[in-house]
Design a protein around this motif. Structure first.
Motif, PDB file in Angstrom:
ATOM      1  N   UNK A 151     -78.984  50.182 -23.935  1.00 53.57           N
ATOM      2  CA  UNK A 151     -77.758  50.920 -24.207  1.00 53.57           C
ATOM      3  C   UNK A 151     -76.595  49.932 -24.146  1.00 53.57           C
ATOM      4  N   UNK A 152     -75.597  50.150 -24.996  1.00 56.44           N
ATOM      5  CA  UNK A 152     -74.567  49.139 -25.147  1.00 56.44           C
ATOM      6  C   UNK A 152     -73.204  49.776 -25.383  1.00 56.44           C
ATOM      7  N   UNK A 153     -72.180  49.217 -24.734  1.00 55.58           N
ATOM      8  CA  UNK A 153     -70.804  49.630 -24.992  1.00 55.58           C
ATOM      9  C   UNK A 153     -70.014  48.407 -25.432  1.00 55.58           C
ATOM     10  N   UNK A 164     -71.413  37.840 -25.373  1.00 62.36           N
ATOM     11  CA  UNK A 164     -72.256  38.669 -24.524  1.00 62.36           C
ATOM     12  C   UNK A 164     -73.481  39.180 -25.276  1.00 62.36           C
ATOM     13  N   UNK A 165     -73.277  39.726 -26.458  1.00 54.76           N
ATOM     14  CA  UNK A 165     -74.409  40.268 -27.214  1.00 54.76           C
ATOM     15  C   UNK A 165     -75.369  39.169 -27.646  1.00 54.76           C
ATOM     16  N   UNK A 178     -78.107  49.668 -28.675  1.00 59.63           N
ATOM     17  CA  UNK A 178     -77.775  51.020 -29.126  1.00 59.63           C
ATOM     18  C   UNK A 178     -76.483  51.470 -28.452  1.00 59.63           C
ATOM     19  N   UNK A 179     -75.535  51.927 -29.250  1.00 55.16           N
ATOM     20  CA  UNK A 179     -74.289  52.430 -28.691  1.00 55.16           C
ATOM     21  C   UNK A 179     -74.580  53.536 -27.682  1.00 55.16           C
ATOM     22  N   UNK A 180     -73.876  53.512 -26.568  1.00 52.01           N
ATOM     23  CA  UNK A 180     -74.171  54.436 -25.477  1.00 52.01           C
ATOM     24  C   UNK A 180     -74.070  55.900 -25.900  1.00 52.01           C
ATOM     25  N   UNK A 196     -86.653  51.530 -23.763  1.00 56.05           N
ATOM     26  CA  UNK A 196     -85.213  51.341 -23.720  1.00 56.05           C
ATOM     27  C   UNK A 196     -84.717  51.375 -22.279  1.00 56.05           C
ATOM     28  N   UNK A 197     -83.847  50.435 -21.940  1.00 58.76           N
ATOM     29  CA  UNK A 197     -83.257  50.338 -20.607  1.00 58.76           C
ATOM     30  C   UNK A 197     -82.177  51.403 -20.473  1.00 58.76           C
ATOM     31  N   UNK A 198     -82.221  52.161 -19.388  1.00 55.26           N
ATOM     32  CA  UNK A 198     -81.242  53.228 -19.190  1.00 55.26           C
ATOM     33  C   UNK A 198     -81.006  53.427 -17.696  1.00 55.26           C
ATOM     34  N   UNK A 199     -79.725  53.506 -17.294  1.00 55.16           N
ATOM     35  CA  UNK A 199     -79.389  53.670 -15.875  1.00 55.16           C
ATOM     36  C   UNK A 199     -78.584  54.954 -15.681  1.00 55.16           C
TER      37      UNK A 199
END
Length: 310
Positions: A151-153, A164-165, A178-180, A196-199
């Motif tokens: 997930x990415x902002x 960063x990316x 993936x946009x948050x 997919x990483x998700x917190x």
């Protein structure tokens, strides 16, 4: 999202100070790992004295979550937490710029078979993580051995966003950001059998959350984990990482899939997640990101738990 690409506008003079800072940071992180740990602790000590607003938030969180500790014990824990945060600054740069082989020597990975099994069976995976200070380097180390989407902002500064990316995605050519807020893209990834990483451990407001206990305090907890698991037909594999005290690197642990998840209700699922979050934080409280206002949202009628921003 498309891969980040360098643009001529990044060379505009207004970006030169950032490029200079990044260049100095690149040079610093070429130092030996033990030296970087020491520099990180020193940076954390400076942050403890300078960043008063974040120190106050972290101190309040520790007061709320560990009331049994004495004031002196909480202060020691707070200072250790800032030391961990300072180290995380250099870990971020290490994960972006260290040669992959050098970085890989720090990884001690347990439970990778759970990810491999899900991949072989074509099942999507929600790699349920937490906001430990080792978040950046943990994702990089895991990304070297397994394709993990994230997930990415987007960052406000385009140069920092590009760096960063690029740093994050270099470990795995097949990974996607993936946009948050792009729920449709996340479900598509999960249904395609990817991980997919998700917190879910931060306060994202009450709109998509339920109030369930965390450290005995009602905490706004997102229901998205349940929704993504159900709609994406995905397994939920808890994922934790820790910085090892002997300086040998990082232990990454991929736990077995949660059984009977989703459960009988979103509230039961949220409670189960918070109980897991709490148990993992208690194992290494100094490495958690306490500077986030985790209890910012309150049930109707309850008083605010943090002082107003100055």
């Amino acid at each position: 999202m498309d891969r980040p690409t360098f643009r001529r506008e990044f060379l505009h003079p207004r970006h030169w100070p950032l490029w200079l800072g990044l260049g100095v940071l690149w040079l610093v992180v070429q130092l030996p790992y033990p030296t970087l740990l020491g520099l990180g602790r020193a940076l954390g000590a400076v942050m403890y004295r300078v960043v008063g607003s974040r120190r106050a938030i972290a101190a309040r969180n520790l007061e709320l979550c560990f009331p049994a500790l004495s004031a002196a014990e909480r202060k020691r824990l707070l200072k250790e937490n800032f030391a961990s945060t300072g180290i995380a600054f250099f870990e971020m740069a290490m994960s972006w710029w260290w040669p992959k082989a050098r970085l890989a020597r720090l990884a001690h990975i347990e439970g990778i078979e759970h990810l491999k099994k899900a991949e072989a069976e074509g099942k999507g995976v929600i790699l349920m993580a937490m906001h430990f200070t080792t978040l950046e380097i943990g994702a990089a180390l895991l990304g070297q051995v397994q394709t993990i989407d994230g997930m990415y902002r987007e960052h406000d500064n385009p140069v920092f966003d590009f760096v960063q990316r690029t740093g994050r995605e270099r470990h795995n050519a097949d990974a996607t950001a993936i946009e948050r807020e792009d729920v449709r893209a996340m479900l598509k990834v999960l249904r395609a059998g990817r991980a997919i990483w998700y917190a879910p451990d931060q306060d994202y407001g009450i709109k998509q959350s339920l109030f369930v206990p965390l450290f005995g305090i009602q905490a706004a907890t997102v229901t998205a984990t349940t929704k993504f698991a159900r709609l994406g037909r995905a397994l939920v594999l808890p994922f934790t990482q820790s910085r090892l005290a002997d300086g040998s690197g990082y232990r990454l642990t991929i736990h077995p899939p949660l059984e009977d998840f989703p459960g009988e209700s979103e509230e039961a699922d949220c409670l189960r997640i918070n109980q897991w979050v709490e148990s993992e934080i208690r194992r290494q409280p100094e490495q958690y990101l306490w500077a986030h206002r985790r209890f910012k949202s309150r049930p109707e009628g309850e008083p605010k738990l943090y002082d107003k921003k100055k």
